[in-house]
Design an enzyme around this catalytic site. Structure first.
Site, PDB file in Angstrom:
ATOM      1  N   SER A  51      87.235  44.955  48.050  1.00  0.00           N
ATOM      2  CA  SER A  51      86.827  45.111  46.656  1.00  0.00           C
ATOM      3  C   SER A  51      86.515  43.751  46.037  1.00  0.00           C
ATOM      4  CB  SER A  51      87.934  45.796  45.854  1.00  0.00           C
ATOM      5  OG  SER A  51      87.572  45.919  44.490  1.00  0.00           O
TER       6      SER A  51
ATOM      7  N   TRP B  62      83.259  42.521  47.497  1.00  0.00           N
ATOM      8  CA  TRP B  62      82.123  43.268  46.959  1.00  0.00           C
ATOM      9  C   TRP B  62      81.627  42.618  45.669  1.00  0.00           C
ATOM     10  CZ3 TRP B  62      81.234  45.632  42.280  1.00  0.00           C
ATOM     11  CH2 TRP B  62      80.148  46.511  42.208  1.00  0.00           C
ATOM     12  N   HIS B  63      82.548  42.060  44.895  1.00  0.00           N
ATOM     13  CA  HIS B  63      82.175  41.484  43.613  1.00  0.00           C
ATOM     14  C   HIS B  63      81.388  40.189  43.746  1.00  0.00           C
ATOM     15  CE1 HIS B  63      85.085  44.352  41.936  1.00  0.00           C
ATOM     16  NE2 HIS B  63      84.461  44.163  40.799  1.00  0.00           N
ATOM     17  N   GLY B  64      81.524  39.493  44.834  1.00  0.00           N
ATOM     18  CA  GLY B  64      80.753  38.271  44.973  1.00  0.00           C
ATOM     19  C   GLY B  64      81.118  37.472  46.197  1.00  0.00           C
TER      20      GLY B  64
ATOM     21  N   PHE C  44      76.521  41.318  40.548  1.00  0.00           N
ATOM     22  CA  PHE C  44      77.222  41.915  41.678  1.00  0.00           C
ATOM     23  C   PHE C  44      76.423  43.037  42.317  1.00  0.00           C
ATOM     24  CE2 PHE C  44      80.935  40.825  38.734  1.00  0.00           C
ATOM     25  CZ  PHE C  44      80.982  39.539  39.217  1.00  0.00           C
TER      26      PHE C  44
END
Length: 486
Positions: free
Chosen positions: A322, A325-327, A486
């Protein structure tokens, strides 16, 4: 085309008028209009990446049919992993290649070696993480037998690229949105009014709260070495309010806009800052992403059914993925890791599902115990957001180190905000008023959904107008939505 722009304010009424007054009698034309409008909306960002969106849509539409038609498990797996591999391959190149190339080069340099990797100068396509996950959920659900392939490419394309959710979610499921696209839709006045109210609340959160908090959060984080710890605490709080109002504001506008077109999107936020533990926070923050990872990663890994070490492993995997996934930055991995650490005591004591209902349901005030739990959870969340906002791990530790120094006892002065102390005080008061409104409306889908329903009509309209006036009055420097990166 930003949701909080004049272009969008003109775009939506035009599409709305064509949708309900020109194409209403023909479902195919309605969906075709939504598709054209969605592609136009996306092209306003950068038309060059339309090919990527269309290619991804074609890929999953085709492989979904092949998965369903395959006679053997091996055949189904082939088409599934072809879709997954290509989708994640594009995501990896555009979003993560530079991160891996740079990190590997840095690692080799510590051993006196030089890598031949070059970074690539490429723009991250807006919304790629979101529409990629839309398509993957579709092929996964076909593979598992939850749905059958949709026959109309137009209908499937609308599912992937419906403009309210295209660039920052919520991450929809084919089982939820596709049936709405496939059935005849009739204008519902109450649904549309509710949508307009949610759009108004979303704009207020984004423009009046998030953009103003961003101005001070950016100033403090970008020059944190110049400020005492007390001001850095304020910076962390400003960012905490900013990211919530920014992203949930976007989601409110997206859900409200979808309602204007007779669609109900998945709820993405449910008052996460009133959570009593981290598990509850993650059930209420970015709900569509959390549930996506739960269904398509956590449960396939074994979920909570295995032994203790397997459950711990799965928890850390889900939070690290997670975060990633954001960066493509170590700060996001640190943020994910920290949340996994927060979650671990709840997992070990089987208390991760203790707080399923909204806090103080049916009561005006929480109990002392509930208040202290909310305060602790909020404080842990604020601390974790420092890693999320920081440009590097080094900056994050430098920022935190200064917070936990004697300078935290320093009283912030007006000089710290470069002569904008009155503005700071105004935004703090406005943010407190906002949180109070969220608290009073926490049992609704969004904070003002039920506000004023029993009031006289003039009072109700005065309330909505006052929100609009505050939004315009506190309009500052326009900020891009945080989650667009994102």
């Amino acid at each position: 085309m930003l949701f909080n722009s004049l272009n969008f304010a003109l775009f939506v009424p035009v599409v709305f008028a064509l949708y309900w007054f020109v194409t209403q009698k023909n479902l195919t034309l309605q969906n075709l209009l939504l598709l054209v409008a969605s592609y136009f909306f996306y092209a306003c960002w950068d038309y060059r990446f339309l090919f990527l969106l269309i290619f991804s849509t074609l890929l999953d539409f085709f492989t979904g049919s092949k998965i369903f038609a395959a006679k053997t498990t091996a055949g189904k797996k082939f088409w599934l992993w072809l879709s997954v591999g290509i989708n994640l391959g594009f995501l990896g190149v555009f979003k993560y290649y530079n991160f891996f190339a740079g990190s590997f080069s840095d690692l080799l340099s510590h051993f006196g070696m030089r890598a031949g990797f070059n970074t690539i100068n490429v723009i991250l396509p807006v919304g790629i993480s979101f529409y990629t996950f839309h398509g993957l959920s579709y092929v996964f659900d076909i593979y598992r037998g939850r749905i059958t392939p949709v026959k109309s490419f137009i209908e499937y394309s609308v599912f992937v690229s419906f403009f309210p959710l295209l660039v920052a979610g919520p991450i929809e499921r084919a089982t939820h949105l596709l049936p709405q696209i496939q059935q005849k839709r009739r204008f519902n006045y109450s649904q549309a009014v509710n949508g307009l109210k949610q759009i108004l609340w979303g704009l207020f959160k984004k423009i009046a709260i998030a953009d103003n908090c961003a101005e001070f959060a950016n100033m403090i984080f970008n020059h944190h070495e110049q400020y005492p710890g007390s001001v850095l605490v304020m910076g962390a709080l400003f960012f905490t309010i900013q990211i919530y109002c920014d992203f949930s504001g976007y989601s409110d506008i997206a859900l409200g806009t979808a309602r204007l077109f007779g669609m109900e999107l998945l709820r993405n936020f449910a008052y996460p800052y009133f959570s009593r533990d981290i598990a509850e926070f993650w059930r209420r923050w970015h709900i569509s992403l959390s549930s996506w990872f739960k269904d398509y990663l956590y449960i396939p890994l074994g979920g909570s059914k295995g032994g203790l070490w397997q459950r711990i492993r799965n928890t850390f995997i889900i939070f690290l993925v997670s975060g990633f996934w954001h960066g493509a930055n170590w700060t996001f991995l640190a943020w994910g890791f920290l949340n996994a650490v927060y979650f671990l005591p709840l997992l070990l004591t089987n208390r991760n599902r203790s707080n399923m209902e909204i806090v103080a349901k049916g009561r005006l005030l929480p109990s002392l115990s509930e208040f202290l739990k909310m305060l602790l959870t909020f404080s842990l969340t604020v601390f974790a957001w420092i890693f999320f906002r920081a440009e590097s791990i080094g900056q994050a530790f430098s920022y935190i180190g200064k917070i936990f120094s004697r300078s935290i006892l320093t009283v912030p002065s007006g000089e710290a905000f470069e002569g904008a102390s009155f503005h700071v005080v105004a935004i703090i008061i406005l943010s407190i008023m906002f949180m109070l409104m969220e608290w009073l409306g926490r049992e609704e889908q969004f904070a003002i959904a039920g506000t004023g329903m029993r009031w006289p009509k003039p009072a109700r309209w005065a309330f909505y107008i006052s929100i609009a006036v505050l939004t315009f009055y506190f309009t500052g420097v326009q900020q891009q939505f945080v989650y667009f990166q994102f």
